[in-house]
Design a protein around this motif. Sequence first.
Motif, mmCIF file in Angstrom:
data_model
loop_
_atom_site.group_PDB
_atom_site.id
_atom_site.type_symbol
_atom_site.label_atom_id
_atom_site.label_comp_id
_atom_site.label_asym_id
_atom_site.label_seq_id
_atom_site.Cartn_x
_atom_site.Cartn_y
_atom_site.Cartn_z
ATOM 1 N N PHE A 1 6.873 -2.871 -6.882
ATOM 2 C CA PHE A 1 5.604 -3.333 -6.316
ATOM 3 C C PHE A 1 5.252 -4.701 -6.904
ATOM 4 O O PHE A 1 4.854 -5.620 -6.176
ATOM 5 C CB PHE A 1 4.494 -2.325 -6.632
ATOM 6 C CG PHE A 1 3.118 -2.768 -6.206
ATOM 7 C CD1 PHE A 1 2.573 -2.346 -5.005
ATOM 8 C CD2 PHE A 1 2.353 -3.614 -7.011
ATOM 9 C CE1 PHE A 1 1.304 -2.757 -4.606
ATOM 10 C CE2 PHE A 1 1.086 -4.034 -6.628
ATOM 11 C CZ PHE A 1 0.570 -3.596 -5.416
ATOM 12 N N SER B 1 2.342 1.898 -3.465
ATOM 13 C CA SER B 1 1.382 2.496 -4.393
ATOM 14 C C SER B 1 1.259 3.996 -4.152
ATOM 15 O O SER B 1 1.132 4.784 -5.094
ATOM 16 C CB SER B 1 0.017 1.818 -4.264
ATOM 17 O OG SER B 1 -0.594 2.121 -3.020
ATOM 18 N N ASP B 2 1.304 4.392 -2.886
ATOM 19 C CA ASP B 2 1.225 5.818 -2.552
ATOM 20 C C ASP B 2 2.490 6.552 -2.980
ATOM 21 O O ASP B 2 2.428 7.666 -3.513
ATOM 22 C CB ASP B 2 1.004 5.994 -1.046
ATOM 23 C CG ASP B 2 0.852 7.456 -0.659
ATOM 24 O OD1 ASP B 2 -0.120 8.089 -1.119
ATOM 25 O OD2 ASP B 2 1.703 7.971 0.082
ATOM 26 N N HIS C 1 -2.872 -1.866 -12.061
ATOM 27 C CA HIS C 1 -1.413 -1.762 -11.987
ATOM 28 C C HIS C 1 -0.817 -1.660 -13.391
ATOM 29 O O HIS C 1 0.081 -0.839 -13.642
ATOM 30 C CB HIS C 1 -0.833 -2.971 -11.262
ATOM 31 C CG HIS C 1 0.661 -2.974 -11.191
ATOM 32 N ND1 HIS C 1 1.434 -3.628 -12.139
ATOM 33 C CD2 HIS C 1 1.534 -2.393 -10.321
ATOM 34 C CE1 HIS C 1 2.716 -3.460 -11.845
ATOM 35 N NE2 HIS C 1 2.791 -2.718 -10.748
ATOM 36 N N ASP D 1 0.835 -1.204 0.000
ATOM 37 C CA ASP D 1 0.000 0.000 0.000
ATOM 38 C C ASP D 1 0.874 1.260 0.000
ATOM 39 O O ASP D 1 0.596 2.224 -0.718
ATOM 40 C CB ASP D 1 -0.919 -0.018 1.221
ATOM 41 C CG ASP D 1 -1.953 1.087 1.183
ATOM 42 O OD1 ASP D 1 -2.643 1.214 0.150
ATOM 43 O OD2 ASP D 1 -2.082 1.823 2.167
ATOM 44 N N PHE E 1 -4.998 3.193 -9.523
ATOM 45 C CA PHE E 1 -4.290 2.056 -8.926
ATOM 46 C C PHE E 1 -4.115 2.236 -7.427
ATOM 47 O O PHE E 1 -4.327 1.312 -6.635
ATOM 48 C CB PHE E 1 -2.923 1.907 -9.606
ATOM 49 C CG PHE E 1 -1.976 1.001 -8.869
ATOM 50 C CD1 PHE E 1 -2.234 -0.355 -8.730
ATOM 51 C CD2 PHE E 1 -0.803 1.502 -8.306
ATOM 52 C CE1 PHE E 1 -1.363 -1.192 -8.041
ATOM 53 C CE2 PHE E 1 0.070 0.682 -7.626
ATOM 54 C CZ PHE E 1 -0.214 -0.669 -7.486
ATOM 55 N N ARG E 2 -3.762 3.443 -7.022
ATOM 56 C CA ARG E 2 -3.568 3.743 -5.599
ATOM 57 C C ARG E 2 -4.858 3.498 -4.817
ATOM 58 O O ARG E 2 -4.847 2.915 -3.713
ATOM 59 C CB ARG E 2 -3.141 5.201 -5.435
ATOM 60 C CG ARG E 2 -3.137 5.720 -3.993
ATOM 61 C CD ARG E 2 -1.972 5.161 -3.234
ATOM 62 N NE ARG E 2 -2.016 5.552 -1.833
ATOM 63 C CZ ARG E 2 -2.467 4.775 -0.849
ATOM 64 N NH1 ARG E 2 -2.930 3.558 -1.106
ATOM 65 N NH2 ARG E 2 -2.447 5.189 0.399
ATOM 66 N N MET F 1 -5.578 -0.309 -4.390
ATOM 67 C CA MET F 1 -4.763 -0.925 -3.344
ATOM 68 C C MET F 1 -5.289 -0.558 -1.964
ATOM 69 O O MET F 1 -5.356 -1.388 -1.059
ATOM 70 C CB MET F 1 -3.299 -0.489 -3.500
ATOM 71 C CG MET F 1 -2.317 -1.298 -2.663
ATOM 72 S SD MET F 1 -2.286 -3.025 -3.137
ATOM 73 C CE MET F 1 -2.141 -3.816 -1.531
ATOM 74 N N LEU G 1 6.605 1.072 -9.228
ATOM 75 C CA LEU G 1 5.542 0.171 -9.671
ATOM 76 C C LEU G 1 6.106 -1.200 -10.052
ATOM 77 O O LEU G 1 5.486 -2.230 -9.789
ATOM 78 C CB LEU G 1 4.791 0.788 -10.856
ATOM 79 C CG LEU G 1 3.931 2.017 -10.528
ATOM 80 C CD1 LEU G 1 3.427 2.668 -11.805
ATOM 81 C CD2 LEU G 1 2.757 1.635 -9.627
ATOM 82 N N VAL H 1 -2.569 6.463 -12.233
ATOM 83 C CA VAL H 1 -1.867 5.977 -11.047
ATOM 84 C C VAL H 1 -2.734 6.156 -9.801
ATOM 85 O O VAL H 1 -2.679 5.345 -8.872
ATOM 86 C CB VAL H 1 -0.500 6.687 -10.883
ATOM 87 C CG1 VAL H 1 0.241 6.148 -9.656
ATOM 88 C CG2 VAL H 1 0.358 6.480 -12.121
#
Length: 264
Positions: free
Chosen positions: A57, A35-36, A83, A32, A107-108, A111, A54, A104
């Motif tokens: 990740f 992603s941030d 993602h 998490d 995606f954030r 998650m 990414l 993005v």
Amino acid sequence: MKARFIVTVIICFLLLPISVIANETSPVDRLDQLSDEALQMVKLHRYEDAKKLLDYFSEQFVSVTGKEISFTADELRILTISHDEAVQATANATMNHDEKINRVTKFRLVMDAITSPYQPLWTEMESPIMTVFSEVKEAAYTGDKQQFHSTLNSFLSLYDMIYPSIKINVDREQIQRLDAKIDFIDKYRPQVLTESASQMELEALEADLQLLFDEMTEDEADPSLWWVIISTGSIIILTLSYVGWRKYKGDKEKEKSLSRRQKD
């Protein structure tokens, strides 16, 4: 004074395990955070750094999935798609900055929706989404064609950003009702602009959207947190009662002792 000291010691003792847990970052929490961090890099126009995060990740995700973290099939599918879109956005030199942020961010939010079932981040989009939708309604009622198309496109863009996250946190039937109304309004734009019957779909969709956010932003604390609060409060009350009883008993003993001395 002694009672206050005992209560303080008990509170510290009870909160100690919570503090220790908070300082330990679990694999899913680390994902998490990644992603941030990737989103923050995109906001700073550091696209290469965002892509590296990414990619990292993805490596971490593969290493822990099935071992330490268990995802549902829907979560895996939604997370993988969002993602991939985020990676493509950071690697696309022709895509504009705002679109990169949107991809993005999507995606954030996905998650976070997986890791934070209680009041996830996507609920913070309530204000911009509901504000834009109000502008869609106003344009439809006044017959402002250009404004209607512009604000509706803005609404659809914002809704698309949170849609994957909604699919994680909200039941399928509720999503299908929203989809049906949104698809109708988008497909039959001319009718929504001119027909009052079609405009009723705007009112219905607004009510459904508000219900969606209201249900997700209710005060739903983690049950384990409530257990800690109740347990802590109960122990403090029992401790104070015990200390009070001991003090009361001590005072009575002193009174008896003083009474005997006076008689003697």
